[in-house]
Design a protein around this motif. Structure first.
Motif, PDB file in Angstrom:
ATOM      1  N   LEU A   7      -2.371  -3.235   1.566  1.00 38.01           N
ATOM      2  CA  LEU A   7      -3.469  -3.754   0.750  1.00 38.01           C
ATOM      3  C   LEU A   7      -3.758  -2.842  -0.435  1.00 38.01           C
ATOM      4  O   LEU A   7      -4.218  -3.297  -1.486  1.00 38.01           O
ATOM      5  CB  LEU A   7      -4.737  -3.911   1.605  1.00 38.01           C
ATOM      6  CG  LEU A   7      -4.660  -4.909   2.772  1.00 38.01           C
ATOM      7  CD1 LEU A   7      -5.939  -4.862   3.575  1.00 38.01           C
ATOM      8  CD2 LEU A   7      -4.393  -6.320   2.260  1.00 38.01           C
ATOM      9  N   ASP A   9      -1.673  -1.470  -2.292  1.00 35.86           N
ATOM     10  CA  ASP A   9      -0.713  -1.654  -3.378  1.00 35.86           C
ATOM     11  C   ASP A   9      -1.376  -2.223  -4.624  1.00 35.86           C
ATOM     12  O   ASP A   9      -0.844  -2.107  -5.733  1.00 35.86           O
ATOM     13  CB  ASP A   9       0.417  -2.593  -2.946  1.00 35.86           C
ATOM     14  CG  ASP A   9       1.369  -1.939  -1.954  1.00 35.86           C
ATOM     15  OD1 ASP A   9       1.317  -0.705  -1.804  1.00 35.86           O
ATOM     16  OD2 ASP A   9       2.169  -2.665  -1.325  1.00 35.86           O
ATOM     17  N   ALA A  10      -2.541  -2.846  -4.442  1.00 32.46           N
ATOM     18  CA  ALA A  10      -3.241  -3.449  -5.583  1.00 32.46           C
ATOM     19  C   ALA A  10      -3.889  -2.399  -6.478  1.00 32.46           C
ATOM     20  O   ALA A  10      -4.286  -2.712  -7.606  1.00 32.46           O
ATOM     21  CB  ALA A  10      -4.307  -4.424  -5.079  1.00 32.46           C
ATOM     22  N   ALA A 111      -0.459   3.713  -2.916  1.00 35.59           N
ATOM     23  CA  ALA A 111      -0.454   3.151  -4.261  1.00 35.59           C
ATOM     24  C   ALA A 111       0.363   4.018  -5.217  1.00 35.59           C
ATOM     25  O   ALA A 111       1.038   3.496  -6.112  1.00 35.59           O
ATOM     26  CB  ALA A 111      -1.888   3.004  -4.769  1.00 35.59           C
ATOM     27  N   ALA A 273     -10.205  -4.959  -2.512  1.00 35.88           N
ATOM     28  CA  ALA A 273     -10.222  -5.772  -3.731  1.00 35.88           C
ATOM     29  C   ALA A 273     -11.290  -5.265  -4.699  1.00 35.88           C
ATOM     30  O   ALA A 273     -11.058  -5.157  -5.910  1.00 35.88           O
ATOM     31  CB  ALA A 273     -10.457  -7.238  -3.389  1.00 35.88           C
ATOM     32  N   ALA A 276     -10.111  -1.943  -6.149  1.00 32.78           N
ATOM     33  CA  ALA A 276      -9.112  -2.139  -7.202  1.00 32.78           C
ATOM     34  C   ALA A 276      -9.773  -2.589  -8.503  1.00 32.78           C
ATOM     35  O   ALA A 276      -9.392  -2.121  -9.589  1.00 32.78           O
ATOM     36  CB  ALA A 276      -8.085  -3.175  -6.754  1.00 32.78           C
ATOM     37  N   SER A 280      -9.851  -0.429 -12.061  1.00 32.03           N
ATOM     38  CA  SER A 280      -9.319  -0.948 -13.325  1.00 32.03           C
ATOM     39  C   SER A 280     -10.331  -0.800 -14.453  1.00 32.03           C
ATOM     40  O   SER A 280      -9.946  -0.782 -15.644  1.00 32.03           O
ATOM     41  CB  SER A 280      -8.938  -2.418 -13.171  1.00 32.03           C
ATOM     42  OG  SER A 280     -10.085  -3.225 -12.952  1.00 32.03           O
TER      43      SER A 280
END
Length: 284
Positions: A7, A9-10, A111, A273, A276, A280
């Motif tokens: 998970l 990896d995002a 990651a 989520a 992530a 960003s």
């Protein structure tokens, strides 16, 4: 738990400034040459690469100067996790913050490997270094899930010493902490980490942020010193405690803002989520 590592990896990180270095990677470099993203146009004599001749610009140049198109190179970036494992991390009300810290370290290692970035880790407990992983491209995520993590000590002496040993370029420092620090301690640590880009990850426990407003007796333990005391808990006491926590957190946010930082705050559990998305948008 291993099955959940994918998970992470995002997670992705991008710095606002180009990086020095020639080793190929996923991050924007300062060098100009072969690459995917157009950078600018330069005279052929300054950058003699006739393969990238820009015919339109050369034909329209009033002085007849030949021009070439230059592209932005890509390079790698070392991801360094600095984990603050001082005694307060072991205090539990609603959340196992030590377990969350361990999972985050493993997730960032996962990651980093996916992004082809080298990964390193330092776990500090007060004035001691509990674990020091030099930069590697090996897969460490599964091993870090079993990392021995016994919170102890107080202060940031080991973290500041670590900061002075880190390179100043091509590195992103992820600072994982519960930030049970004074504003002066935090300011000193962030000053030691400057000018490296820093991503603070703030582990919070809602049970400490907002104690339940019920009448009773409670034995409180200072997470840093271990000193215990018994108090009478009431609605008024709970409100005072919550306000004290809010004031301290506001002071710590001001210190981070003065250093151009905006922490990612995780309360009780990790939503990958949401993590992530916050990553960003982080100013790096």
């Amino acid at each position: 738990m291993n099955a959940q590592l994918h998970l992470f990896d995002a997670l992705a990180w991008r710095l606002t400034q180009g990086l020095p270095g020639l080793r190929m990677g996923a991050h924007a470099g300062r060098m100009r040459g072969a690459g995917e993203n157009f950078a600018d146009i330069a005279p052929l004599l300054a950058h003699p690469d006739p393969r990238r001749l820009d015919l339109r610009r050369s034909i329209t140049d009033p002085l007849g100067v030949l021009h070439v198109r230059r592209f932005q190179t890509r390079t790698d970036l070392r991801l360094h996790v600095a984990l603050d494992a001082s005694a307060s991390l072991g205090a539990v009300a609603h959340a196992d913050r030590a377990g969350l810290a361990r999972l985050l370290a493993a997730g960032f290692a996962q990651a980093a490997r996916r992004a082809r970035d080298p990964f390193s880790l330092t776990v500090c407990a007060g004035d001691r270094v509990l674990h020091d992983q030099p930069p590697t491209r090996r897969s460490l995520a599964a091993d870090l899930l079993d990392l021995p993590l016994v919170p102890a000590g107080r202060g940031t002496a080991a973290l500041e010493a670590m900061a002075h040993d880190l390179p100043q370029e091509r590195i992103l420092v992820v600072l994982i902490s519960d930030f049970e620090l004074s504003p002066d301690e935090l300011a000193a640590l962030l000053a030691a980490l400057r000018p490296r880009p820093v991503l603070p990850v703030w582990l919070r426990d809602s049970g400490f942020d907002a104690p339940p407003p019920r009448l009773g007796l409670a034995e409180l333990c200072d997470p840093e010193t271990g000193r215990r005391r018994t108090v009478l808990t009431t609605r008024r006491w709970a409100a005072r405690q919550a306000q004290r926590v809010r004031n301290r957190q506001a002071a710590l946010r001001r210190v981070q803002a003065e250093h151009g930082l905006s922490p990612i705050e995780i309360t009780d559990s990790i939503d990958v989520a949401e993590l992530a998305a916050s990553l960003s948008e982080a100013p790096l």
